[in-house]
Design a protein around this motif. Structure first.
Motif, PDB file in Angstrom:
ATOM      1  N   ALA A  21       0.821  -1.215   0.000  1.00 53.89           N
ATOM      2  CA  ALA A  21       0.000   0.000   0.000  1.00 53.89           C
ATOM      3  C   ALA A  21       0.854   1.264   0.000  1.00 53.89           C
ATOM      4  N   THR A  22       2.164   1.119   0.182  1.00 55.63           N
ATOM      5  CA  THR A  22       3.074   2.270   0.150  1.00 55.63           C
ATOM      6  C   THR A  22       3.813   2.374  -1.179  1.00 55.63           C
ATOM      7  N   ARG A  23       3.543   1.445  -2.121  1.00 55.02           N
ATOM      8  CA  ARG A  23       4.274   1.445  -3.396  1.00 55.02           C
ATOM      9  C   ARG A  23       3.341   1.141  -4.561  1.00 55.02           C
ATOM     10  N   ARG A  24       2.543   2.132  -4.871  1.00 51.61           N
ATOM     11  CA  ARG A  24       1.520   1.989  -5.918  1.00 51.61           C
ATOM     12  C   ARG A  24       2.119   1.551  -7.253  1.00 51.61           C
ATOM     13  N   GLY A  25       3.264   2.110  -7.633  1.00 45.39           N
ATOM     14  CA  GLY A  25       3.852   1.781  -8.929  1.00 45.39           C
ATOM     15  C   GLY A  25       4.129   0.298  -9.093  1.00 45.39           C
ATOM     16  N   ILE A  26       4.623  -0.341  -8.045  1.00 44.56           N
ATOM     17  CA  ILE A  26       4.930  -1.765  -8.108  1.00 44.56           C
ATOM     18  C   ILE A  26       3.640  -2.578  -8.211  1.00 44.56           C
ATOM     19  N   VAL A  27       2.623  -2.178  -7.454  1.00 49.19           N
ATOM     20  CA  VAL A  27       1.342  -2.884  -7.509  1.00 49.19           C
ATOM     21  C   VAL A  27       0.720  -2.744  -8.892  1.00 49.19           C
ATOM     22  N   GLU A  28       0.799  -1.548  -9.471  1.00 48.98           N
ATOM     23  CA  GLU A  28       0.278  -1.333 -10.823  1.00 48.98           C
ATOM     24  C   GLU A  28       1.013  -2.208 -11.825  1.00 48.98           C
ATOM     25  N   ASP A  48      -4.431 -10.854  -4.875  1.00 51.90           N
ATOM     26  CA  ASP A  48      -4.368 -10.218  -6.187  1.00 51.90           C
ATOM     27  C   ASP A  48      -5.626  -9.419  -6.490  1.00 51.90           C
ATOM     28  N   GLY A  49      -6.786  -9.969  -6.120  1.00 53.58           N
ATOM     29  CA  GLY A  49      -8.031  -9.232  -6.345  1.00 53.58           C
ATOM     30  C   GLY A  49      -8.094  -7.944  -5.542  1.00 53.58           C
ATOM     31  N   TRP A  55      -7.864  -2.063  -4.804  1.00 52.16           N
ATOM     32  CA  TRP A  55      -7.119  -0.958  -4.189  1.00 52.16           C
ATOM     33  C   TRP A  55      -6.752   0.087  -5.230  1.00 52.16           C
ATOM     34  N   LEU A  56      -6.280  -0.370  -6.393  1.00 56.24           N
ATOM     35  CA  LEU A  56      -5.914   0.566  -7.463  1.00 56.24           C
ATOM     36  C   LEU A  56      -7.144   1.329  -7.954  1.00 56.24           C
ATOM     37  N   LEU A  57      -8.253   0.624  -8.131  1.00 52.56           N
ATOM     38  CA  LEU A  57      -9.462   1.255  -8.673  1.00 52.56           C
ATOM     39  C   LEU A  57     -10.165   2.149  -7.659  1.00 52.56           C
ATOM     40  N   SER A  58      -9.897   1.924  -6.372  1.00 52.70           N
ATOM     41  CA  SER A  58     -10.544   2.737  -5.330  1.00 52.70           C
ATOM     42  C   SER A  58      -9.727   3.972  -4.971  1.00 52.70           C
ATOM     43  N   GLY A  59      -8.663   4.232  -5.742  1.00 51.19           N
ATOM     44  CA  GLY A  59      -7.799   5.353  -5.394  1.00 51.19           C
ATOM     45  C   GLY A  59      -7.026   5.080  -4.123  1.00 51.19           C
ATOM     46  N   THR A  72      -8.980   1.039  -0.478  1.00 48.80           N
ATOM     47  CA  THR A  72      -9.249  -0.307   0.045  1.00 48.80           C
ATOM     48  C   THR A  72      -8.176  -0.700   1.055  1.00 48.80           C
ATOM     49  N   ASP A  73      -8.599  -1.222   2.179  1.00 46.27           N
ATOM     50  CA  ASP A  73      -7.667  -1.662   3.220  1.00 46.27           C
ATOM     51  C   ASP A  73      -7.267  -3.118   2.931  1.00 46.27           C
ATOM     52  N   MET A  74      -6.282  -3.293   2.065  1.00 47.45           N
ATOM     53  CA  MET A  74      -5.888  -4.638   1.655  1.00 47.45           C
ATOM     54  C   MET A  74      -5.474  -5.500   2.844  1.00 47.45           C
ATOM     55  N   ALA A  75      -4.608  -4.977   3.690  1.00 52.27           N
ATOM     56  CA  ALA A  75      -4.104  -5.751   4.826  1.00 52.27           C
ATOM     57  C   ALA A  75      -5.221  -6.074   5.799  1.00 52.27           C
ATOM     58  N   GLY A  76      -6.112  -5.121   6.027  1.00 56.83           N
ATOM     59  CA  GLY A  76      -7.218  -5.340   6.950  1.00 56.83           C
ATOM     60  C   GLY A  76      -8.138  -6.456   6.487  1.00 56.83           C
ATOM     61  N   VAL A  77      -8.449  -6.475   5.188  1.00 54.66           N
ATOM     62  CA  VAL A  77      -9.312  -7.518   4.639  1.00 54.66           C
ATOM     63  C   VAL A  77      -8.623  -8.880   4.735  1.00 54.66           C
ATOM     64  N   LEU A  78      -7.318  -8.918   4.421  1.00 48.97           N
ATOM     65  CA  LEU A  78      -6.583 -10.183   4.512  1.00 48.97           C
ATOM     66  C   LEU A  78      -6.546 -10.712   5.942  1.00 48.97           C
ATOM     67  N   ARG A  79      -6.312  -9.833   6.888  1.00 46.49           N
ATOM     68  CA  ARG A  79      -6.265 -10.274   8.290  1.00 46.49           C
ATOM     69  C   ARG A  79      -7.639 -10.771   8.746  1.00 46.49           C
ATOM     70  N   ALA A  80      -8.702 -10.107   8.303  1.00 46.62           N
ATOM     71  CA  ALA A  80     -10.053 -10.560   8.655  1.00 46.62           C
ATOM     72  C   ALA A  80     -10.308 -11.946   8.071  1.00 46.62           C
ATOM     73  N   HIS A  81      -9.859 -12.167   6.852  1.00 46.64           N
ATOM     74  CA  HIS A  81     -10.013 -13.473   6.208  1.00 46.64           C
ATOM     75  C   HIS A  81      -9.244 -14.545   6.979  1.00 46.64           C
ATOM     76  N   LEU A  82      -7.999 -14.237   7.333  1.00 48.54           N
ATOM     77  CA  LEU A  82      -7.176 -15.207   8.051  1.00 48.54           C
ATOM     78  C   LEU A  82      -7.757 -15.525   9.427  1.00 48.54           C
ATOM     79  N   ARG A  83      -8.391 -14.540  10.059  1.00 43.82           N
ATOM     80  CA  ARG A  83      -8.988 -14.776  11.373  1.00 43.82           C
ATOM     81  C   ARG A  83     -10.134 -15.792  11.307  1.00 43.82           C
TER      82      ARG A  83
END
Length: 199
Positions: free
Chosen positions: A99-106, A168-169, A174-178, A181-192
């Motif tokens: 979430a701190t490196r948009r260019g790499i994610v893009e 990946d989704g 995250w890219l489309l939401s500007g 999107t809290d990517m890490a938060g959603v992943l942690r909720a899923h893992l829980r």
């Protein structure tokens, strides 16, 4: 006698890294097909033949960019010999880092989509990358199961495919939401929902 060659080698490695950094940025901006080697060379302040000295083809440069990203992320994921829950936790932390490196994610999202075509130069790379990613994540889930912290009914192989697909989704969302999107938060909720220990 060896000081000059070493200096030249170090200079060459630094220039290769600079080229990779600029290529990563441009691929992220316009995609692999939209980027030109001449533009990358211009951003690096070198001639087109000068760039070809380091990367003889556009395909070789793309693969170097992708491999560099994986090498950096792989070292980070492996810090402290993370296994099981620690490895799964580190994957959520990686999403926070991304979430701190948009260019790499893009770059990753654009090229991964382009590379679904068997004719794309990075097709084989991504096929193998996904195989490795799912396999290593399945091992983390299996380790969590061995530790007794994986909830009943969670199959490591299926859970691994789900987690990689979710990561990946989320990057696309995250890219489309500007970047909202809290990517890490959603992943942690899923893992829980899968683990019996706190993350």
């Amino acid at each position: 006698m060896t000081a000059e060659p070493r200096r030249g080698y170090a200079k060459g490695r630094a220039k290769r890294r600079e080229i990779i950094d600029h290529a990563m940025a441009l691929f992220g901006e316009v995609g692999y097909r939209g980027a030109s080697l001449r533009e990358i060379a211009s951003r690096c302040g070198i001639s087109h033949p000068g760039l070809l000295h380091h990367f003889p083809t556009k395909e070789s440069l793309l693969l170097a960019v992708l491999e560099h990203r994986d090498e950096v992320d792989g070292r980070w994921l492996a810090l402290g010999g993370a296994e099981g829950v620690d490895r799964l936790r580190r994957l959520a932390d990686l999403a926070e880092l991304n979430a701190t490196r948009r260019g790499i994610v893009e770059l990753f999202s654009v090229v991964a989509a382009e590379a679904t075509s068997p004719e794309h130069p990075a097709h084989t790379y991504f096929v193998e990358r996904y195989r490795r990613s799912v396999a290593s994540t399945a091992r983390a889930y299996a380790h969590a199961s061995d530790e007794g912290v994986l909830r009943p009914g969670i199959a490591p192989d299926t859970a691994a495919q789900q987690l990689i697909a979710l990561m990946d989704g989320l990057q696309v969302q995250w890219l489309l939401s500007g970047c909202a999107t809290d990517m890490a938060g959603v992943l942690r909720a899923h893992l829980r929902t899968q683990l019996t220990v706190a993350l």
